[in-house]
Write a protein that holds these residues in place. Structure first.
Motif, PDB file in Angstrom:
ATOM      1  N   PHE A  33       0.822  -1.216   0.000  1.00  0.00           N
ATOM      2  CA  PHE A  33       0.000   0.000   0.000  1.00  0.00           C
ATOM      3  C   PHE A  33       0.855   1.264   0.000  1.00  0.00           C
ATOM      4  O   PHE A  33       0.356   2.349   0.273  1.00  0.00           O
ATOM      5  CB  PHE A  33      -0.947   0.009   1.204  1.00  0.00           C
ATOM      6  N   GLY A  34       2.140   1.123  -0.300  1.00  0.00           N
ATOM      7  CA  GLY A  34       3.001   2.294  -0.355  1.00  0.00           C
ATOM      8  C   GLY A  34       3.524   2.686   1.004  1.00  0.00           C
ATOM      9  O   GLY A  34       3.513   1.907   1.961  1.00  0.00           O
ATOM     10  N   GLU A  35       3.979   3.929   1.112  1.00  0.00           N
ATOM     11  CA  GLU A  35       4.558   4.440   2.348  1.00  0.00           C
ATOM     12  C   GLU A  35       3.452   4.772   3.359  1.00  0.00           C
ATOM     13  O   GLU A  35       2.441   5.374   3.005  1.00  0.00           O
ATOM     14  CB  GLU A  35       5.380   5.694   2.070  1.00  0.00           C
ATOM     15  N   PRO A  36       3.658   4.392   4.604  1.00  0.00           N
ATOM     16  CA  PRO A  36       2.671   4.750   5.631  1.00  0.00           C
ATOM     17  C   PRO A  36       2.526   6.264   5.767  1.00  0.00           C
ATOM     18  O   PRO A  36       3.474   7.024   5.570  1.00  0.00           O
ATOM     19  CB  PRO A  36       3.247   4.142   6.909  1.00  0.00           C
ATOM     20  N   ILE A  37       1.328   6.687   6.108  1.00  0.00           N
ATOM     21  CA  ILE A  37       1.039   8.107   6.312  1.00  0.00           C
ATOM     22  C   ILE A  37       1.488   8.521   7.707  1.00  0.00           C
ATOM     23  O   ILE A  37       1.295   7.785   8.689  1.00  0.00           O
ATOM     24  CB  ILE A  37      -0.471   8.359   6.128  1.00  0.00           C
ATOM     25  N   ASP A  38       2.098   9.682   7.816  1.00  0.00           N
ATOM     26  CA  ASP A  38       2.515  10.228   9.102  1.00  0.00           C
ATOM     27  C   ASP A  38       1.312  10.919   9.749  1.00  0.00           C
ATOM     28  O   ASP A  38       0.829  11.940   9.251  1.00  0.00           O
ATOM     29  CB  ASP A  38       3.647  11.238   8.898  1.00  0.00           C
ATOM     30  N   PRO A  39       0.798  10.395  10.858  1.00  0.00           N
ATOM     31  CA  PRO A  39      -0.382  11.010  11.481  1.00  0.00           C
ATOM     32  C   PRO A  39      -0.192  12.478  11.848  1.00  0.00           C
ATOM     33  O   PRO A  39      -1.138  13.266  11.746  1.00  0.00           O
ATOM     34  CB  PRO A  39      -0.609  10.145  12.722  1.00  0.00           C
ATOM     35  N   GLN A  40       1.012  12.844  12.270  1.00  0.00           N
ATOM     36  CA  GLN A  40       1.231  14.238  12.654  1.00  0.00           C
ATOM     37  C   GLN A  40       1.034  15.172  11.463  1.00  0.00           C
ATOM     38  O   GLN A  40       0.445  16.247  11.591  1.00  0.00           O
ATOM     39  CB  GLN A  40       2.629  14.421  13.229  1.00  0.00           C
ATOM     40  N   VAL A  41       1.492  14.749  10.288  1.00  0.00           N
ATOM     41  CA  VAL A  41       1.317  15.544   9.073  1.00  0.00           C
ATOM     42  C   VAL A  41      -0.152  15.559   8.647  1.00  0.00           C
ATOM     43  O   VAL A  41      -0.680  16.572   8.181  1.00  0.00           O
ATOM     44  CB  VAL A  41       2.214  15.004   7.944  1.00  0.00           C
ATOM     45  N   GLU A  42      -0.812  14.434   8.828  1.00  0.00           N
ATOM     46  CA  GLU A  42      -2.201  14.281   8.372  1.00  0.00           C
ATOM     47  C   GLU A  42      -3.197  14.999   9.276  1.00  0.00           C
ATOM     48  O   GLU A  42      -4.312  15.340   8.842  1.00  0.00           O
ATOM     49  CB  GLU A  42      -2.545  12.781   8.321  1.00  0.00           C
ATOM     50  N   PHE A  43      -2.825  15.241  10.514  1.00  0.00           N
ATOM     51  CA  PHE A  43      -3.745  15.739  11.532  1.00  0.00           C
ATOM     52  C   PHE A  43      -4.472  17.009  11.102  1.00  0.00           C
ATOM     53  O   PHE A  43      -5.688  17.149  11.281  1.00  0.00           O
ATOM     54  CB  PHE A  43      -2.961  15.986  12.815  1.00  0.00           C
ATOM     55  N   VAL A  44      -3.756  17.939  10.498  1.00  0.00           N
ATOM     56  CA  VAL A  44      -4.329  19.234  10.157  1.00  0.00           C
ATOM     57  C   VAL A  44      -5.501  19.100   9.185  1.00  0.00           C
ATOM     58  O   VAL A  44      -6.416  19.942   9.186  1.00  0.00           O
ATOM     59  CB  VAL A  44      -3.237  20.165   9.577  1.00  0.00           C
ATOM     60  N   LYS A  45      -5.521  18.038   8.367  1.00  0.00           N
ATOM     61  CA  LYS A  45      -6.592  17.859   7.384  1.00  0.00           C
ATOM     62  C   LYS A  45      -7.953  17.617   8.036  1.00  0.00           C
ATOM     63  O   LYS A  45      -8.991  17.818   7.402  1.00  0.00           O
ATOM     64  CB  LYS A  45      -6.255  16.700   6.453  1.00  0.00           C
ATOM     65  N   PHE A  46      -7.940  17.174   9.287  1.00  0.00           N
ATOM     66  CA  PHE A  46      -9.190  16.900   9.997  1.00  0.00           C
ATOM     67  C   PHE A  46      -9.708  18.108  10.763  1.00  0.00           C
ATOM     68  O   PHE A  46     -10.819  18.062  11.289  1.00  0.00           O
ATOM     69  CB  PHE A  46      -8.984  15.740  10.983  1.00  0.00           C
TER      70      PHE A  46
END
Length: 657
Positions: free
Chosen positions: A309-322
């Motif tokens: 599934f490719g590279e895991p997503i970094d939750p810290q980077v993703e957090f702002v999208k929510f």
């Protein structure tokens, strides 16, 4: 989504022994050990990771702004359809946990459902998912199990196991409904249309009766081909035909109710809903369809769990999208046309399965107060966009996004449940929409459309009742708390001044969007990790704000981060806040022998002001005097959740639903 070990773990376990109620035990051990700087390797549901709040937006939104409102819904354009406070419910994967002893309903589960039912009137719960398509009912299973699945490749998220279950599962659901007003959706197997298995239809209707809301035909059929469950070329017209096959098989069996079917439950992966509507699905089956459904997650964490599934997503980077208003808007955008089509057809449109991310959610995000604010805004945006209901998916200890999680079986003697911040969103949405079943909501585009300070107005029975105000920012200095100045009528509206003399405000708050456990709703909490028995703790706190009627204004402060529910009348507060909540004061403990211990002080106050008339139970194995008109099973659960003490076998305990 990938099967999740849940149903028995959350609701009950099955076998020969019965056990309940231990109070005051000190923890003997912990599930995990985690030191600063180390890598957490324990169960996902108890992952201690806390994310940093995103930086403040640049430019900052205004921290003072006005909201002009009309007192009457007749003067407001763009209001939603009438809505119920039971908007948010839960989706439960029909999968397996094998346990050796005891048969009971977990009291924390009953308490959590009771919190919602007292506010919304009822709770909607779906039991199904990918595993429903491969499920088969059998007369009995070895060792008295109620449900059993076969082993699968744990690195293959698309491989769905075969599932065997007995009617014990359905009797369990019925017993829950006899105690709390929980209504159920069930899933019909659709993996083999040459052998359509309708036992769950026959027994579900027989056992659940009026507590059965509907039957889901197919789960995410747009992914069947991709997952190897259908041949190449399988498309919307094929699903259209299979839906008809199930309906015809039900008629041939003389199933008494055939107007409660649900579909198409697309994941919006390889098809869009319009692809199904274009087959003529709705007019062809309109007499049999009770609701139109979709399922969707805004993101996925599959790369962190599975290969390929490719590279895991970094939750810290993703957090702002929510953490802004566009998060919910963008999830819903593909379904706006379908909600309009559903209205034209006179059918409810339901988000049948959703949460923060598929493949179990994200560490740090799905378990955060930020996720609670996201779910709140997402739910209210769905309501404004004319969804009738939405179901948050719930898993076992191996996922992050749970609204609630049972303690591991071998730890129930010293650990209670864990309630995630997102459960508070369910309570808040229930109270925002109220219990009248006649609320309408509008997105206010507040603060010049700021993405970080959204707001909604709720009209109940045609009159302005409540405001819902959100602040996604985190600023401990207080500089980015905002003040909304509310005016009802007056100004350029052409209406007389209508601002009340005072309003009441209830807050959902935490120190940071990254926080997990310091969450309070009206000053009350459900407790931290392993601390929840399903009852709110602490004194209820609802602020009273005096208004300036001469200026026709009221000022409401919303902390950063936080949510403010504003009640514009005493009647609006009454429609949202229960006078009391019936509670189930025992703590389930998995032991091998019959044991009953109770805290007399808790028992004395356990039923609130409502009592429990008409509900009976027993601690004896295989015995229950609970109501059986809808199929309550005498040996499935024994209703131990509401029993205590030496007189319990003959004790009448009252509950009004």
């Amino acid at each position: 989504m990938a099967p999740l070990t849940l149903l028995c773990a959350l609701l009950a376990s099955f076998g020969g022994a019965r056990a309940v109620t231990v109070y005051g035990q000190a923890p003997l051990a912990t599930t995990t050990s985690f030191a600063p700087g180390s890598t957490y390797t324990g169960l996902a549901a108890y992952d201690p990771r806390i994310l940093d709040p995103p930086p403040l937006p640049d430019p900052l939104p205004a921290n003072q702004f006005g909201i002009q409102l009309s007192a009457s819904a007749s003067n407001v354009q763009g209001l939603s359809i009438p809505l119920s406070g039971a908007f948010y419910g839960f989706s439960v994967e029909m999968s397996v946990v094998t346990q050796d002893d005891s048969s009971f309903i977990h009291p924390p589960f009953l308490n959590l459902m009771s919190l919602i039912a007292e506010r919304a009137g009822r709770v909607h719960v779906r039991v199904g998912g990918n595993t429903q398509d491969f499920a088969r009912m059998v007369d009995r299973l070895e060792d008295g199990k109620a449900i059993e699945k076969q082993k699968v490749d744990t690195n293959n998220p698309t491989q769905t196991p075969g599932l065997l279950y007995t009617t014990e599962i359905l009797y369990l659901l019925s017993n829950i409904s006899s105690l709390v007003n929980v209504k159920w959706y069930l899933g019909v197997p659709l993996n083999d249309t040459s052998d359509i298995r309708l036992e769950i239809v026959e027994w579900g209707e027989r056992i659940l009766g009026d507590s059965l809301l509907g039957l889901q035909i197919g789960n995410e059929p747009d992914l069947y081909q991709r997952h190897g469950h259908r041949p190449e070329g399988y498309g919307p017209f094929d699903y259209f035909g299979e839906f008809g096959q199930v309906l015809e098989s039900m008629r041939q069996l003389n199933v008494p109710v055939t107007n409660n079917l649900i579909g198409p439950s697309l994941a919006t992966g390889d098809w869009f809903p319009e692809d199904v509507w274009n087959t003529g699905f709705i007019p062809a089956y309109t007499d049999s369809i009770t609701a139109l459904t979709v399922e969707h997650y805004p993101d996925d964490n599959c790369a962190a769990i599975y290969e390929g599934f490719g590279e895991p997503i970094d939750p810290q980077v993703e957090f702002v999208k929510f953490l802004n208003h566009t998060a919910g808007i963008n999830i819903i955008k593909p379904y706006l046309n379908s909600t309009a089509i559903a209205q034209q057809a006179g059918k409810p449109f339901i988000m049948f399965e959703t949460n923060s991310a598929s493949c179990g959610g994200f560490p740090g995000i799905s378990t955060s107060f930020g996720a609670a604010l996201w779910a709140l805004d997402y739910g209210l945006q769905m309501a404004y966009s004319n969804f009738s209901h939405a179901l948050l998916h719930v898993g076992g200890q191996n996922v992050y996004y749970n609204p609630f999680t049972a303690a591991p079986t071998n730890e129930t003697s010293f650990h209670e449940w864990t309630v995630g911040p997102i459960f508070y969103s369910v309570l808040a949405v229930s109270e925002t929409l109220g219990s009248s079943n006649n609320s309408q909501i509008i997105d206010l585009n507040a603060n010049s459309g700021s993405l970080h300070t959204p707001g909604y107005a709720i009209y109940e029975n045609g009159n302005l009742a409540r405001l819902a105000l959100i602040n996604f920012m985190t600023d401990p200095s207080g500089a980015n708390d905002y003040t909304a100045t509310i005016s009802v009528g007056g100004g350029q509206t052409g209406q007389p001044n209508g601002t009340p003399a005072q309003i009441k405000v209830k807050y959902l708050v935490a120190p940071s969007v990254g926080d997990k456990w310091n969450v309070t709703w009206g000053g009350q909490t459900l407790g931290g990790q392993f601390e929840a028995d399903g009852r709110l703790k602490g004194e209820l706190k609802i602020d009273t704000v005096q208004c300036d009627q001469a200026a026709n204004t009221c000022q409401v402060k919303v902390p950063a981060p936080g949510f403010a529910l504003v009640f514009l009348s005493d009647e609006a507060l009454k429609e949202s806040e229960p006078a009391s909540t019936a509670t189930f004061a025992t703590t389930a403990v998995t032991k091998a022998k019959n044991t009953v211990t109770l805290d007399q002080a808790v028992l004395a106050t356990s039923n609130g002001n409502k009592g429990m008339s008409g509900r009976y139970g027993s601690t004896s194995s295989g015995s229950s005097a609970a109501p059986r008109t809808a199929g309550v099973y005498p040996s499935a659960v024994a209703l131990l959740a509401v029993l205590a003490g030496a007189e319990v076998m003959r004790r009448a305990i009252a509950r009004q639903v």
